[in-house]
Design a protein around this motif. Structure first.
Motif, mmCIF file in Angstrom:
data_model
loop_
_atom_site.group_PDB
_atom_site.id
_atom_site.type_symbol
_atom_site.label_atom_id
_atom_site.label_comp_id
_atom_site.label_asym_id
_atom_site.label_seq_id
_atom_site.Cartn_x
_atom_site.Cartn_y
_atom_site.Cartn_z
ATOM 1 N N GLU A 73 42.869 46.287 43.724
ATOM 2 C CA GLU A 73 43.353 45.243 44.643
ATOM 3 C C GLU A 73 44.846 45.000 44.455
ATOM 4 N N VAL A 74 45.294 44.966 43.214
ATOM 5 C CA VAL A 74 46.715 44.757 42.929
ATOM 6 C C VAL A 74 47.533 45.925 43.467
ATOM 7 N N GLU A 75 47.026 47.139 43.271
ATOM 8 C CA GLU A 75 47.728 48.311 43.802
ATOM 9 C C GLU A 75 47.821 48.249 45.324
ATOM 10 N N LEU A 76 46.737 47.827 45.982
ATOM 11 C CA LEU A 76 46.751 47.694 47.440
ATOM 12 C C LEU A 76 47.752 46.642 47.905
ATOM 13 N N ALA A 77 47.975 45.631 47.073
ATOM 14 C CA ALA A 77 48.934 44.578 47.413
ATOM 15 C C ALA A 77 50.365 44.999 47.061
ATOM 16 N N GLY A 78 50.521 46.243 46.599
ATOM 17 C CA GLY A 78 51.855 46.756 46.316
ATOM 18 C C GLY A 78 52.369 46.433 44.928
ATOM 19 N N GLY A 79 51.494 46.072 44.029
ATOM 20 C CA GLY A 79 51.922 45.697 42.688
ATOM 21 C C GLY A 79 51.485 46.679 41.624
ATOM 22 N N GLU A 134 43.030 33.507 52.713
ATOM 23 C CA GLU A 134 41.759 34.168 53.038
ATOM 24 C C GLU A 134 41.818 35.688 52.880
ATOM 25 N N GLU A 135 42.847 36.317 53.425
ATOM 26 C CA GLU A 135 42.912 37.782 53.343
ATOM 27 C C GLU A 135 43.066 38.263 51.902
ATOM 28 N N SER A 136 43.678 37.475 51.070
ATOM 29 C CA SER A 136 43.834 37.835 49.655
ATOM 30 C C SER A 136 42.569 37.562 48.868
ATOM 31 N N ALA A 137 41.827 36.558 49.244
ATOM 32 C CA ALA A 137 40.623 36.166 48.515
ATOM 33 C C ALA A 137 39.439 37.074 48.804
ATOM 34 N N GLN A 138 39.511 37.864 49.874
ATOM 35 C CA GLN A 138 38.383 38.721 50.248
ATOM 36 C C GLN A 138 37.966 39.661 49.128
ATOM 37 N N GLY A 139 38.922 40.335 48.514
ATOM 38 C CA GLY A 139 38.606 41.263 47.427
ATOM 39 C C GLY A 139 37.954 40.564 46.253
ATOM 40 N N LEU A 140 38.448 39.370 45.934
ATOM 41 C CA LEU A 140 37.868 38.608 44.836
ATOM 42 C C LEU A 140 36.467 38.126 45.185
ATOM 43 N N ARG A 141 36.305 37.728 46.419
ATOM 44 C CA ARG A 141 35.002 37.216 46.861
ATOM 45 C C ARG A 141 33.912 38.286 46.723
ATOM 46 N N ARG A 142 34.292 39.547 46.930
ATOM 47 C CA ARG A 142 33.315 40.644 46.778
ATOM 48 C C ARG A 142 32.869 40.800 45.330
ATOM 49 N N GLN A 143 33.699 40.373 44.390
ATOM 50 C CA GLN A 143 33.381 40.511 42.973
ATOM 51 C C GLN A 143 32.526 39.361 42.439
ATOM 52 N N LEU A 144 32.515 38.250 43.150
ATOM 53 C CA LEU A 144 31.802 37.063 42.664
ATOM 54 C C LEU A 144 30.321 37.300 42.360
ATOM 55 N N PRO A 145 29.563 38.008 43.196
ATOM 56 C CA PRO A 145 28.144 38.209 42.854
ATOM 57 C C PRO A 145 27.940 38.911 41.506
ATOM 58 N N ARG A 146 28.772 39.908 41.222
ATOM 59 C CA ARG A 146 28.662 40.608 39.935
ATOM 60 C C ARG A 146 28.959 39.646 38.792
ATOM 61 N N LEU A 147 30.006 38.858 38.938
ATOM 62 C CA LEU A 147 30.378 37.917 37.888
ATOM 63 C C LEU A 147 29.331 36.819 37.733
ATOM 64 N N ARG A 148 28.773 36.371 38.832
ATOM 65 C CA ARG A 148 27.715 35.354 38.752
ATOM 66 C C ARG A 148 26.455 35.924 38.098
ATOM 67 N N GLY A 149 26.185 37.196 38.320
ATOM 68 C CA GLY A 149 25.046 37.839 37.661
ATOM 69 C C GLY A 149 25.225 37.866 36.148
ATOM 70 N N ILE A 150 26.426 38.205 35.707
ATOM 71 C CA ILE A 150 26.721 38.189 34.272
ATOM 72 C C ILE A 150 26.575 36.770 33.742
ATOM 73 N N HIS A 151 27.063 35.818 34.519
ATOM 74 C CA HIS A 151 26.987 34.404 34.143
ATOM 75 C C HIS A 151 25.535 33.981 33.933
ATOM 76 N N LEU A 152 24.670 34.320 34.868
ATOM 77 C CA LEU A 152 23.255 33.956 34.747
ATOM 78 C C LEU A 152 22.607 34.629 33.542
ATOM 79 N N ASP A 153 22.921 35.902 33.339
ATOM 80 C CA ASP A 153 22.366 36.611 32.178
ATOM 81 C C ASP A 153 22.766 35.930 30.876
#
Length: 163
Positions: A73-79, A134-153
């Motif tokens: 995501e950072v690379e896509l944002a030019g960083g 919103e356009e920047s948060a989209q990539g992070l939003r896709r990661q939330l389910p994985r992180l929430r799964g780890i959280h629940l575990d």
């Protein structure tokens, strides 16, 4: 310049600022993810229960995948994405290791520390999603389910460890 060239080269006002904020925020999350992944990997070597070792190794791998996707995501944002965690991660690892060694329930001490750090990571992620454009948060939003799964575990393991 033709019309199409003008359309693609025109940037909305503030695009560089948004891109910079996105890169900075993602790099902060990458650092936290690398730190937490390191702690998971170390814990997976230190716990005595073989099943717990396997679970912690899987969680470390899930975090590593999340970090790689954030780096993209950072690379896509030019960083330039962050490739290393913080110096404090090694200190945190030693501190938890010391606490676990003196604990009567060593595995539980690791689980509790991982659950705390993982909760902090999830809160940082959710805060970033809520405050980025919103356009920047989209990539992070896709990661939330994985992180929430780890959280629940981890919180299930932490709850079981304290019962």
């Amino acid at each position: 310049m033709d019309e199409d060239g003008a359309i693609f080269s025109a940037r909305p006002p503030g695009a560089n600022v948004i891109s910079s904020v996105t890169r900075t925020t993602c790099n902060q999350l990458i650092r936290r993810g690398i730190d937490l992944c390191h702690l998971y990997r170390h814990a997976s070597l230190m716990v005595s229960e073989p099943g717990l070792r396997a679970v912690l190794g899987e969680e470390a791998q899930a975090l590593a995948t999340l970090v790689v996707e954030l780096q993209h995501e950072v690379e896509l944002a030019g960083g330039e994405p962050r490739r290393h965690g913080s110096w404090g991660a090694a200190l945190r690892c030693r501190m938890v290791d010391g606490m676990a060694r003196v604990s009567a329930r060593r595995d539980n001490a690791w689980i509790h520390a991982l659950a705390q750090d993982e909760s902090a990571m999830l809160r940082a992620f959710e805060h970033a999603v809520a405050h980025l454009p919103e356009e920047s948060a989209q990539g992070l939003r896709r990661q939330l389910p994985r992180l929430r799964g780890i959280h629940l575990d981890m919180h299930s393991l932490d709850g079981a460890a304290h019962s």
